[in-house]
Enzyme design. Structure first.
Site, PDB file in Angstrom:
ATOM      1  N   HIS A 128       1.191  -1.291  -0.057  1.00  0.00           N
ATOM      2  CA  HIS A 128      -0.244   0.023  -0.057  1.00  0.00           C
ATOM      3  C   HIS A 128       0.626   1.069   0.213  1.00  0.00           C
ATOM      4  O   HIS A 128       1.952   1.091   0.290  1.00  0.00           O
ATOM      5  CB  HIS A 128      -1.127  -0.359   1.089  1.00  0.00           C
ATOM      6  CG  HIS A 128      -0.293   0.181   2.049  1.00  0.00           C
ATOM      7  ND1 HIS A 128       0.552  -0.513   2.931  1.00  0.00           N
ATOM      8  CD2 HIS A 128      -0.757   1.125   3.249  1.00  0.00           C
ATOM      9  CE1 HIS A 128       0.959  -0.550   4.530  1.00  0.00           C
ATOM     10  NE2 HIS A 128      -0.034   0.283   4.984  1.00  0.00           N
TER      11      HIS A 128
ATOM     12  N   HIS B 213       1.104   3.993   2.066  1.00  0.00           N
ATOM     13  CA  HIS B 213       1.724   4.280   3.261  1.00  0.00           C
ATOM     14  C   HIS B 213       3.567   4.474   3.250  1.00  0.00           C
ATOM     15  O   HIS B 213       3.944   3.759   2.472  1.00  0.00           O
ATOM     16  CB  HIS B 213       0.912   4.161   4.540  1.00  0.00           C
ATOM     17  CG  HIS B 213       0.009   4.230   4.909  1.00  0.00           C
ATOM     18  ND1 HIS B 213      -0.512   3.879   5.871  1.00  0.00           N
ATOM     19  CD2 HIS B 213      -0.571   5.294   4.428  1.00  0.00           C
ATOM     20  CE1 HIS B 213      -1.775   3.528   5.931  1.00  0.00           C
ATOM     21  NE2 HIS B 213      -2.017   5.234   5.179  1.00  0.00           N
TER      22      HIS B 213
ATOM     23  N   ASP C  30       5.687   4.166   4.820  1.00  0.00           N
ATOM     24  CA  ASP C  30       7.207   3.032   5.592  1.00  0.00           C
ATOM     25  C   ASP C  30       7.158   1.891   5.180  1.00  0.00           C
ATOM     26  O   ASP C  30       8.034   1.497   4.501  1.00  0.00           O
ATOM     27  CB  ASP C  30       6.755   3.470   6.926  1.00  0.00           C
ATOM     28  CG  ASP C  30       5.120   2.452   6.918  1.00  0.00           C
ATOM     29  OD1 ASP C  30       4.461   3.166   6.425  1.00  0.00           O
ATOM     30  OD2 ASP C  30       4.747   1.960   8.000  1.00  0.00           O
ATOM     31  N   HIS C  31       6.438   1.844   3.978  1.00  0.00           N
ATOM     32  CA  HIS C  31       6.410   0.700   2.626  1.00  0.00           C
ATOM     33  C   HIS C  31       7.252   0.791   1.596  1.00  0.00           C
ATOM     34  O   HIS C  31       7.551   0.642   0.656  1.00  0.00           O
ATOM     35  CB  HIS C  31       4.543  -0.063   2.765  1.00  0.00           C
ATOM     36  CG  HIS C  31       4.346  -0.793   4.457  1.00  0.00           C
ATOM     37  ND1 HIS C  31       4.513  -1.921   4.307  1.00  0.00           N
ATOM     38  CD2 HIS C  31       3.897  -0.250   5.034  1.00  0.00           C
ATOM     39  CE1 HIS C  31       3.790  -1.979   5.569  1.00  0.00           C
ATOM     40  NE2 HIS C  31       3.742  -0.890   5.873  1.00  0.00           N
TER      41      HIS C  31
ATOM     42  N   HIS D 196      -7.039  -2.435   5.482  1.00  0.00           N
ATOM     43  CA  HIS D 196      -6.641  -1.192   6.327  1.00  0.00           C
ATOM     44  C   HIS D 196      -7.271   0.120   6.397  1.00  0.00           C
ATOM     45  O   HIS D 196      -8.206  -0.112   5.832  1.00  0.00           O
ATOM     46  CB  HIS D 196      -4.697  -1.370   5.729  1.00  0.00           C
ATOM     47  CG  HIS D 196      -4.065  -0.780   6.387  1.00  0.00           C
ATOM     48  ND1 HIS D 196      -3.945  -0.018   8.319  1.00  0.00           N
ATOM     49  CD2 HIS D 196      -3.206   0.117   5.882  1.00  0.00           C
ATOM     50  CE1 HIS D 196      -2.713   0.444   7.996  1.00  0.00           C
ATOM     51  NE2 HIS D 196      -2.620   0.571   7.427  1.00  0.00           N
TER      52      HIS D 196
HETATM   53 ZN   LIG Z   1      -0.053   1.552   6.578  1.00  0.00          ZN
END
Ligand SMILES: [Zn+2]
Length: 253
Positions: free
Chosen positions: A61, A63, A65-66, A139
């Site tokens: 996804h 976001h 941090d990913h 999520h």
């Molecule tokens: Zn996330």
């Protein structure tokens, strides 16, 4: 066939951490990257994996941090190898826009070796001999979980970030399960609010999917001692382990 899992990053967002989500899966000559947290290119290099060896990247996804390590990874790879070997990236809707806008802002041309496929729902994919099943997670934004089949008898499930799914309904069977375990059960309210999973819930899900081994993943920095979560999960699933950066698992398939 021998296969290996390398945890390149296992934490949740934290300013003082370089432990953002990314896992490398190596099976024969295939090297797949799951998520691309900040610094992923340095970590691949530090375990001796050349950037050119990665054939697929599976993004869950959008976001930060990913995904914040993805553009630097692509850029370095393209600049180092001319021509760069083919790279296929699977991910959620919006990934193409994110990459194109980043490349355009950076005056960078990724060349023709890059293929990006946006997945809009559950799908079964085959690429370079590996079967990948994509499924929708639960999520705060559109998020995809991946089941990677490395042989007829061995599958690895990568499910983060998400609330626990109903494993029975999905017909999922995961030999190795890497699951969101951002919180402890004592912070269940937070897990529900931010749509993550507790270690206890991950262990319950591991039982449902008959996982032989559970890796607790995407762990919040509020838990300085990760064995605390490991002990929590082992109440339901004995073969549970809290992940840590550079943890490695070797498999004989
Ligand atoms: Zn996330």
């Amino acid at each position: 066939m021998k296969a290996s899992l390398f945890f390149l990053g296992t934490g949740a967002p934290d300013a003082g951490s370089d432990d953002m989500p990314a896992v490398a899966v190596k099976a024969g000559s295939t090297l797949i990257l799951l998520d691309s947290g900040e610094g992923v290119q340095h970590k691949l290099a530090s375990i001796g994996f050349g950037l050119s060896k990665v054939s697929n990247v599976l993004i869950t996804h959008l976001h930060g941090d990913h995904v914040l390590g993805l553009v630097p990874f692509i850029q370095t790879r393209t600049l180092m190898f001319k021509p760069a070997p083919p790279l296929t990236i699977f991910g959620p809707p919006g990934l193409m826009k994110y990459l194109n806008e980043s490349f355009s802002s950076l005056h960078f041309d990724p060349g023709r070796s890059l293929e990006v496929q946006e997945l809009k729902g559950p799908e079964e994919l085959r690429d370079r001999g590996v079967t990948i099943r994509a499924m929708l997670l639960d999520h705060t934004v559109f998020t995809i979980g991946y089941l990677v089949s490395l042989s007829n008898d061995f599958s690895m499930c990568y499910l983060t970030d998400t609330r626990p799914l109903a494993g029975e309904d999905l017909g999922l069977s995961c030999s190795v399960l890497i699951h969101d375990s951002t919180f402890s059960w004592i912070d269940l309210d937070r897990a529900k609010e931010f749509k993550h999973t507790t270690a206890l819930e991950a262990a319950t899900f591991a039982i449902k999917t008959k996982a032989r081994i559970l890796f607790l993943y995407h762990i919040s920095s509020r838990y300085r001692n990760r064995t605390f979560l490991e002990n929590e999960a082992r109440r339901h699933h004995l073969n549970s382990y809290a992940t840590a950066k550079y943890m490695r698992l070797s498999l004989i398939l």
